[in-house]
Scaffold this motif. Structure first.
Motif, PDB file in Angstrom:
ATOM      1  N   GLY A  11       0.849  -1.247  -0.135  1.00 48.14           N
ATOM      2  CA  GLY A  11       0.014  -0.066   0.079  1.00 48.14           C
ATOM      3  C   GLY A  11       0.906   1.076   0.073  1.00 48.14           C
ATOM      4  N   MET A  12       1.826   1.289   0.851  1.00 52.68           N
ATOM      5  CA  MET A  12       2.849   2.375   0.868  1.00 52.68           C
ATOM      6  C   MET A  12       3.411   2.512  -0.597  1.00 52.68           C
ATOM      7  N   ALA A  13       3.884   1.458  -1.139  1.00 53.89           N
ATOM      8  CA  ALA A  13       4.594   1.679  -2.238  1.00 53.89           C
ATOM      9  C   ALA A  13       3.515   2.333  -3.424  1.00 53.89           C
ATOM     10  N   LYS A  14       2.429   1.805  -3.520  1.00 54.73           N
ATOM     11  CA  LYS A  14       1.289   2.521  -4.395  1.00 54.73           C
ATOM     12  C   LYS A  14       1.136   3.546  -4.054  1.00 54.73           C
ATOM     13  N   VAL A  15       1.088   4.257  -2.987  1.00 57.18           N
ATOM     14  CA  VAL A  15       0.935   5.668  -2.620  1.00 57.18           C
ATOM     15  C   VAL A  15       2.151   6.663  -3.088  1.00 57.18           C
ATOM     16  N   ILE A  16       3.214   5.992  -2.660  1.00 54.64           N
ATOM     17  CA  ILE A  16       4.735   6.555  -2.839  1.00 54.64           C
ATOM     18  C   ILE A  16       4.599   6.718  -4.376  1.00 54.64           C
ATOM     19  N   GLY A  17       4.439   5.750  -5.248  1.00 50.60           N
ATOM     20  CA  GLY A  17       4.566   5.972  -6.571  1.00 50.60           C
ATOM     21  C   GLY A  17       3.395   6.694  -7.278  1.00 50.60           C
ATOM     22  N   SER A  18       2.374   6.792  -6.661  1.00 51.34           N
ATOM     23  CA  SER A  18       1.150   7.582  -7.209  1.00 51.34           C
ATOM     24  C   SER A  18       1.560   9.253  -6.835  1.00 51.34           C
ATOM     25  N   ILE A  19       2.356   9.738  -5.834  1.00 53.80           N
ATOM     26  CA  ILE A  19       2.751  10.800  -5.595  1.00 53.80           C
ATOM     27  C   ILE A  19       4.113  11.310  -6.514  1.00 53.80           C
ATOM     28  N   GLY A  20       4.465  10.544  -7.206  1.00 59.30           N
ATOM     29  CA  GLY A  20       5.877  10.999  -8.200  1.00 59.30           C
ATOM     30  C   GLY A  20       6.990  10.425  -7.468  1.00 59.30           C
ATOM     31  N   THR A  28      10.834  -0.094  -2.397  1.00 60.21           N
ATOM     32  CA  THR A  28       9.692  -0.794  -1.639  1.00 60.21           C
ATOM     33  C   THR A  28       9.192  -2.132  -2.083  1.00 60.21           C
ATOM     34  N   TYR A  29       8.802  -1.952  -3.474  1.00 56.59           N
ATOM     35  CA  TYR A  29       8.211  -2.993  -3.999  1.00 56.59           C
ATOM     36  C   TYR A  29       9.459  -4.228  -4.025  1.00 56.59           C
ATOM     37  N   GLN A  30      10.585  -3.889  -4.205  1.00 61.32           N
ATOM     38  CA  GLN A  30      11.779  -4.863  -4.463  1.00 61.32           C
ATOM     39  C   GLN A  30      11.845  -5.559  -3.030  1.00 61.32           C
ATOM     40  N   ARG A  31      12.001  -4.572  -1.957  1.00 65.60           N
ATOM     41  CA  ARG A  31      11.886  -5.119  -0.543  1.00 65.60           C
ATOM     42  C   ARG A  31      11.007  -5.939  -0.200  1.00 65.60           C
ATOM     43  N   LEU A  47       3.980 -13.849  -4.844  1.00 57.36           N
ATOM     44  CA  LEU A  47       4.813 -12.792  -5.415  1.00 57.36           C
ATOM     45  C   LEU A  47       4.186 -12.052  -6.608  1.00 57.36           C
ATOM     46  N   VAL A  48       2.912 -12.653  -7.041  1.00 58.82           N
ATOM     47  CA  VAL A  48       2.369 -12.088  -8.126  1.00 58.82           C
ATOM     48  C   VAL A  48       1.933 -10.595  -8.091  1.00 58.82           C
ATOM     49  N   VAL A  49       1.411 -10.085  -7.046  1.00 58.49           N
ATOM     50  CA  VAL A  49       1.101  -8.738  -6.780  1.00 58.49           C
ATOM     51  C   VAL A  49       2.351  -7.728  -6.736  1.00 58.49           C
ATOM     52  N   PRO A  50       3.246  -8.168  -5.922  1.00 59.02           N
ATOM     53  CA  PRO A  50       4.351  -7.244  -6.017  1.00 59.02           C
ATOM     54  C   PRO A  50       4.924  -7.265  -7.231  1.00 59.02           C
ATOM     55  N   LEU A  51       5.358  -8.320  -8.043  1.00 56.15           N
ATOM     56  CA  LEU A  51       5.997  -8.333  -9.274  1.00 56.15           C
ATOM     57  C   LEU A  51       5.004  -7.603 -10.387  1.00 56.15           C
ATOM     58  N   LEU A  52       3.840  -7.706 -10.309  1.00 57.34           N
ATOM     59  CA  LEU A  52       2.841  -7.165 -11.173  1.00 57.34           C
ATOM     60  C   LEU A  52       2.980  -5.831 -10.854  1.00 57.34           C
ATOM     61  N   SER A  53       2.843  -5.199  -9.632  1.00 57.43           N
ATOM     62  CA  SER A  53       2.825  -3.886  -9.379  1.00 57.43           C
ATOM     63  C   SER A  53       4.123  -3.082  -9.585  1.00 57.43           C
ATOM     64  N   LEU A  54       5.219  -3.637  -9.564  1.00 58.46           N
ATOM     65  CA  LEU A  54       6.574  -3.209  -9.838  1.00 58.46           C
ATOM     66  C   LEU A  54       6.650  -3.049 -11.477  1.00 58.46           C
ATOM     67  N   ALA A  55       6.221  -4.227 -12.209  1.00 55.39           N
ATOM     68  CA  ALA A  55       6.374  -3.981 -13.446  1.00 55.39           C
ATOM     69  C   ALA A  55       5.333  -2.771 -14.028  1.00 55.39           C
ATOM     70  N   ASN A  56       4.270  -2.868 -13.641  1.00 56.28           N
ATOM     71  CA  ASN A  56       3.453  -1.751 -13.805  1.00 56.28           C
ATOM     72  C   ASN A  56       4.013  -0.184 -13.729  1.00 56.28           C
ATOM     73  N   LEU A  57       4.558  -0.095 -12.529  1.00 55.31           N
ATOM     74  CA  LEU A  57       5.347   0.980 -12.371  1.00 55.31           C
ATOM     75  C   LEU A  57       6.369   1.159 -13.200  1.00 55.31           C
TER      76      LEU A  57
END
Length: 104
Positions: A11-20, A28-31, A47-57
């Motif tokens: 959740g933190m990584a998603k927010v941090i990414g969304s604010i640039g 954070t995703y890698q951690r 691992l699916v969600v963090p890998l996919l989230s990282l790839a999308n970012l």
């Protein structure tokens, strides 16, 4: 580190990414990925969600080559679990739409 930190960190990584602050979000995703690999194994479906989230970012940051590495890993994970494969097909269709939007 505890696996109890996975959901809050995602959740933190998603927010941090969304604010640039993509660099911090990527870290954070890698951690999270490292934590899950060490506690549940390199082929865990968790691992699916963090890998996919990282790839999308990474795609949003126009780092397609880096994103491809994580998408490839996701496709390999699907070989270990058929349920992951069907979920990935749905998610990858969304990603392709996003990629099309970013490129064109």
């Amino acid at each position: 580190d505890s696996t109890f930190l996975v959901t809050p960190c995602l959740g933190m990584a998603k927010v941090i990414g969304s604010i640039g602050k993509a660099t911090k979000a990527i870290e954070t995703y890698q951690r999270v990925i490292t934590l899950l690999e060490s506690s549940r194994g390199a082929n865990s479906k968790d691992l699916v969600v963090p890998l996919l989230s990282l790839a999308n970012l990474l795609l949003k940051e126009r780092r397609a080559n880096d994103a491809e590495t994580h998408f490839t890993r996701l496709s390999l994970l699907s070989l270990f679990s058929p349920s992951i494969f069907s979920a990935l097909l749905t998610l990858l269709s969304s990603i392709l739409l996003l990629f099309h939007f970013l490129v064109f």
